[in-house]
Design an enzyme around this catalytic site. Structure first.
Site, PDB file in Angstrom:
ATOM      1  N   LEU A  19       0.805  -0.998  -0.113  1.00 37.60           N
ATOM      2  CA  LEU A  19      -0.029  -0.037   0.096  1.00 37.60           C
ATOM      3  C   LEU A  19       0.690   1.373  -0.110  1.00 37.60           C
ATOM      4  O   LEU A  19       0.555   2.248  -0.631  1.00 37.60           O
ATOM      5  CB  LEU A  19      -0.845   0.138   1.299  1.00 37.60           C
ATOM      6  CG  LEU A  19      -1.758  -1.141   1.317  1.00 37.60           C
ATOM      7  CD1 LEU A  19      -2.523  -1.238   2.800  1.00 37.60           C
ATOM      8  CD2 LEU A  19      -3.098  -0.918   0.392  1.00 37.60           C
ATOM      9  N   GLY A  20       1.992   1.103   0.440  1.00 34.99           N
ATOM     10  CA  GLY A  20       2.947   2.390   0.418  1.00 34.99           C
ATOM     11  C   GLY A  20       4.334   1.788   1.037  1.00 34.99           C
ATOM     12  O   GLY A  20       4.631   0.831   1.530  1.00 34.99           O
ATOM     13  N   LYS A  42       2.242  -2.563   9.081  1.00 39.32           N
ATOM     14  CA  LYS A  42       3.303  -1.833   8.780  1.00 39.32           C
ATOM     15  C   LYS A  42       4.460  -2.717   9.219  1.00 39.32           C
ATOM     16  O   LYS A  42       4.834  -2.877  10.156  1.00 39.32           O
ATOM     17  CB  LYS A  42       3.236  -0.522   9.502  1.00 39.32           C
ATOM     18  CG  LYS A  42       4.228   0.521   9.344  1.00 39.32           C
ATOM     19  CD  LYS A  42       4.182   1.899   9.907  1.00 39.32           C
ATOM     20  CE  LYS A  42       5.405   2.801  10.151  1.00 39.32           C
ATOM     21  NZ  LYS A  42       4.905   4.238  10.180  1.00 39.32           N
ATOM     22  N   ASP A 139       5.247  15.307  12.347  1.00 40.90           N
ATOM     23  CA  ASP A 139       5.472  15.075  10.779  1.00 40.90           C
ATOM     24  C   ASP A 139       4.055  15.228  10.075  1.00 40.90           C
ATOM     25  O   ASP A 139       4.031  14.664   9.191  1.00 40.90           O
ATOM     26  CB  ASP A 139       6.007  13.791  10.756  1.00 40.90           C
ATOM     27  CG  ASP A 139       6.854  13.648   9.461  1.00 40.90           C
ATOM     28  OD1 ASP A 139       7.115  14.549   8.847  1.00 40.90           O
ATOM     29  OD2 ASP A 139       7.033  12.443   8.961  1.00 40.90           O
ATOM     30  N   LYS A 141       1.900  16.539   7.356  1.00 40.33           N
ATOM     31  CA  LYS A 141       2.304  16.845   6.059  1.00 40.33           C
ATOM     32  C   LYS A 141       1.269  16.066   5.226  1.00 40.33           C
ATOM     33  O   LYS A 141       0.727  15.254   5.575  1.00 40.33           O
ATOM     34  CB  LYS A 141       3.629  16.554   5.543  1.00 40.33           C
ATOM     35  CG  LYS A 141       4.149  14.990   5.738  1.00 40.33           C
ATOM     36  CD  LYS A 141       5.536  14.711   5.139  1.00 40.33           C
ATOM     37  CE  LYS A 141       5.754  13.275   5.555  1.00 40.33           C
ATOM     38  NZ  LYS A 141       7.398  13.171   5.284  1.00 40.33           N
ATOM     39  N   ASN A 144       0.655  12.384   5.271  1.00 40.86           N
ATOM     40  CA  ASN A 144       0.184  11.894   6.418  1.00 40.86           C
ATOM     41  C   ASN A 144      -1.308  11.924   6.577  1.00 40.86           C
ATOM     42  O   ASN A 144      -1.562  11.798   7.755  1.00 40.86           O
ATOM     43  CB  ASN A 144       1.258  12.225   7.505  1.00 40.86           C
ATOM     44  CG  ASN A 144       2.529  11.449   7.436  1.00 40.86           C
ATOM     45  OD1 ASN A 144       2.720  10.270   6.741  1.00 40.86           O
ATOM     46  ND2 ASN A 144       3.738  11.982   8.090  1.00 40.86           N
ATOM     47  N   ASP A 161       1.067   7.877  10.620  1.00 36.43           N
ATOM     48  CA  ASP A 161       2.388   7.840  10.800  1.00 36.43           C
ATOM     49  C   ASP A 161       3.069   8.542  11.917  1.00 36.43           C
ATOM     50  O   ASP A 161       3.246  10.044  12.050  1.00 36.43           O
ATOM     51  CB  ASP A 161       3.164   8.384   9.489  1.00 36.43           C
ATOM     52  CG  ASP A 161       4.644   8.422   9.639  1.00 36.43           C
ATOM     53  OD1 ASP A 161       5.343   7.734  10.747  1.00 36.43           O
ATOM     54  OD2 ASP A 161       5.431   8.770   8.822  1.00 36.43           O
ATOM     55  N   THR A 180      10.187  17.219   7.744  1.00 33.94           N
ATOM     56  CA  THR A 180      10.325  17.539   6.492  1.00 33.94           C
ATOM     57  C   THR A 180      10.340  19.050   6.135  1.00 33.94           C
ATOM     58  O   THR A 180       9.443  19.638   6.574  1.00 33.94           O
ATOM     59  CB  THR A 180       9.086  16.804   5.455  1.00 33.94           C
ATOM     60  OG1 THR A 180       8.661  15.375   6.077  1.00 33.94           O
ATOM     61  CG2 THR A 180       9.335  16.797   4.152  1.00 33.94           C
TER      62      THR A 180
HETATM   63  P1  ATP Z   1       7.823   7.841   6.390  1.00 34.45           P
HETATM   64  O1  ATP Z   1       9.448   7.434   5.634  1.00 34.45           O
HETATM   65  O2  ATP Z   1       6.938   8.843   5.778  1.00 34.45           O
HETATM   66  O3  ATP Z   1       8.003   8.172   7.972  1.00 34.45           O
HETATM   67  P2  ATP Z   1       6.870   5.430   7.618  1.00 34.45           P
HETATM   68  O4  ATP Z   1       7.853   4.357   7.419  1.00 34.45           O
HETATM   69  O5  ATP Z   1       6.714   5.864   8.926  1.00 34.45           O
HETATM   70  O6  ATP Z   1       7.019   6.550   6.440  1.00 34.45           O
HETATM   71  P3  ATP Z   1       4.206   5.426   7.062  1.00 34.45           P
HETATM   72  O7  ATP Z   1       4.128   6.953   6.667  1.00 34.45           O
HETATM   73  O8  ATP Z   1       3.328   5.069   8.314  1.00 34.45           O
HETATM   74  O9  ATP Z   1       5.594   4.593   6.832  1.00 34.45           O
HETATM   75  O10 ATP Z   1       3.286   4.485   5.786  1.00 34.45           O
HETATM   76  C1  ATP Z   1       4.057   4.531   4.540  1.00 34.45           C
HETATM   77  C2  ATP Z   1       2.950   4.810   3.413  1.00 34.45           C
HETATM   78  O11 ATP Z   1       2.028   3.710   3.466  1.00 34.45           O
HETATM   79  C3  ATP Z   1       2.054   6.101   3.830  1.00 34.45           C
HETATM   80  O12 ATP Z   1       2.474   7.176   2.996  1.00 34.45           O
HETATM   81  C4  ATP Z   1       0.740   5.469   3.096  1.00 34.45           C
HETATM   82  O13 ATP Z   1       0.670   5.723   1.683  1.00 34.45           O
HETATM   83  C5  ATP Z   1       0.700   4.068   3.280  1.00 34.45           C
HETATM   84  N1  ATP Z   1      -0.032   3.583   4.539  1.00 34.45           N
HETATM   85  C6  ATP Z   1       0.239   3.712   5.741  1.00 34.45           C
HETATM   86  N2  ATP Z   1      -0.557   3.499   6.635  1.00 34.45           N
HETATM   87  C7  ATP Z   1      -1.515   2.963   5.852  1.00 34.45           C
HETATM   88  C8  ATP Z   1      -2.934   2.416   6.164  1.00 34.45           C
HETATM   89  N3  ATP Z   1      -3.261   2.281   7.508  1.00 34.45           N
HETATM   90  N4  ATP Z   1      -3.791   1.958   5.140  1.00 34.45           N
HETATM   91  C9  ATP Z   1      -3.321   2.242   3.858  1.00 34.45           C
HETATM   92  N5  ATP Z   1      -2.229   2.888   3.628  1.00 34.45           N
HETATM   93  C10 ATP Z   1      -1.422   3.199   4.491  1.00 34.45           C
END
Ligand code: ATP
Length: 363
Positions: A19-20, A42, A139, A141, A144, A161, A180
């Site tokens: 998803l990301g 995650k 954070d 932005k 998020n 996040d 950021t």
């Molecule tokens: P960053 O590098 O920005 O700190 P991170 O490792 O902390 O990222 P997240 O920002 O929590 O990770 O998640 C990364 C991406 O995954 C998000 O930008 C979003 O697109 C997707 N994502 C996160 N949580 C969810 C969720 N609960 N449902 C769907 N997609 C999600």
């Protein structure tokens, strides 16, 4: 202390699409085997040793988990469970299907301030709740701020996040150099003691962008952006703000304030006349004012382009590392392991992540 379950996630959940991606791993769709319910997972790679700089330190995951456990609010992503193996931690979180708020808005032909405020108000409710628990996000932005379901008549905001979030203890001084560049408050750059007011600055920046499609402090380089923030170097250029109400500008001006104590709090924002009009004439002004959609679409397209560029760049790096790590010779593997870490260090020197690398400190 947060309990991390030792079970294997795959025994309980079927792992689906990505998803990301973030700094420490991926977020993937999960289907709970017992119920069929969909969640998001995650996956965060844990740091292997004190000398390693690859992966996330367990204590930082614990902090993120404890903060998420303390937050139960409609506009904040919910945490369900946490699993841990030797190499990674998996957070089982609420699946958010609606994508990012900014993408949703960019698909529209036009949007009045009244419509934009409906989203902003939800962000403020989530942030106000978080701040009432003495937690700062640090954070905030566009990436998020997501939507629960974009097909709903009025989609719900979900703040995600909490990797940079901090829980303030009474009397504690907290400093952090993370964030950021475009969205961080001057006190972060100046390495001053922080408060939840830093989030309010970010909300000011997000609102400015939402209305005009311009980023108030953006320079050609990160250094220039940071200089512009410290110098409070921003303006409401009439060419881009001609459709913006005076109340909206007043709202932003009361957030982009150098002194933390003089900045509006989330509670103050919720009773600002732009958010909560005192009379019909104020409400009508918001209805007649609209966001600068042409600029906003351009801003969002550029933002997405940068995000995918970063993602492709990181994926190429990862593929290269995975290929190297498959070398069968054990001696070579050790060499490769060392290379993997130093290669990762290189990825971290990309400008957008420069400021994120600096360590947070409490004193
Ligand atoms: P960053 O590098 O920005 O700190 P991170 O490792 O902390 O990222 P997240 O920002 O929590 O990770 O998640 C990364 C991406 O995954 C998000 O930008 C979003 O697109 C997707 N994502 C996160 N949580 C969810 C969720 N609960 N449902 C769907 N997609 C999600």
């Amino acid at each position: 202390m947060a309990v991390f379950k030792p079970e294997n996630v795959e025994d309980l959940y079927e792992i689906g699409d990505i998803l990301g991606s973030g700094h420490f791993g991926q977020v993937r769709e999960l289907r709970e085997r017992a119920s069929g319910i969909l969640w998001a997972g995650k996956f965060m790679k844990l740091r292997r040793g004190v000398a390693s700089r690859l992966g996330i330190e367990r204590k930082n995951v614990e902090r993120e988990v404890e903060i998420m456990q303390a937050l139960q609010h409609h506009n904040i992503m919910a945490l369900r469970d946490v699993f841990e193996s030797r190499a990674e931690v998996v957070l089982i979180i609420e699946l958010i299907r609606g994508g990012e708020l900014f993408d949703f808005i960019a698909e529209k032909e036009s949007l009045t301030e009244t419509d934009a405020i409906k989203f902003l108000e939800q962000i403020l409710h989530g942030v106000s709740y978080m701040h009432s628990k003495n937690i700062g996000h640090f954070d905030l932005k566009p990436e998020n701020i997501m939507l629960s379901d974009k097909r709903a008549a009025s989609p719900d905001i979900k703040i995600i996040d909490f990797g940079m979030a901090h829980h303030f203890n009474q009397g504690e001084e907290y400093r952090s150099m993370g964030g950021t560049p475009q969205y961080i408050a001057p006190e972060i750059i100046n390495h001053q003691p922080l408060s939840t007011a830093a989030d309010m600055w970010s909300i000011g920046v997000i609102t400015y962008i939402l209305l005009s499609g311009l980023s108030p402090f953006q320079g050609d380089t990160d250094e220039e952006t940071l200089k512009n923030i410290v110098g409070m170097n921003y303006e409401f250029d009439e060419r881009h703000f001609s459709q913006t109400s005076v109340m909206a500008k007043d709202f932003i001006q009361k957030l982009l304030v150098r002194e933390q104590s003089e900045r509006m709090t989330a509670e103050d924002c919720l009773i600002h006349p732009w958010i909560k009009p005192l009379n019909r004439s104020q409400a009508a002004k918001r209805n007649r004012s609209s966001i600068n959609m042409k600029n906003f679409k351009k801003f969002n397209a550029k933002r997405k382009w940068k995000m995918s560029y970063n993602m492709v760049w990181a994926c190429n790096r990862l593929t290269k590392l995975q290929l190297l790590c498959k070398t069968p010779d054990l001696g070579k593997q050790e060499l490769v392991r060392q290379n993997c870490e130093s290669d990762q260090e290189d990825t971290e020197t990309k400008p957008t992540s420069l400021i994120r690398r600096r360590l947070s400190s409490s004193s």
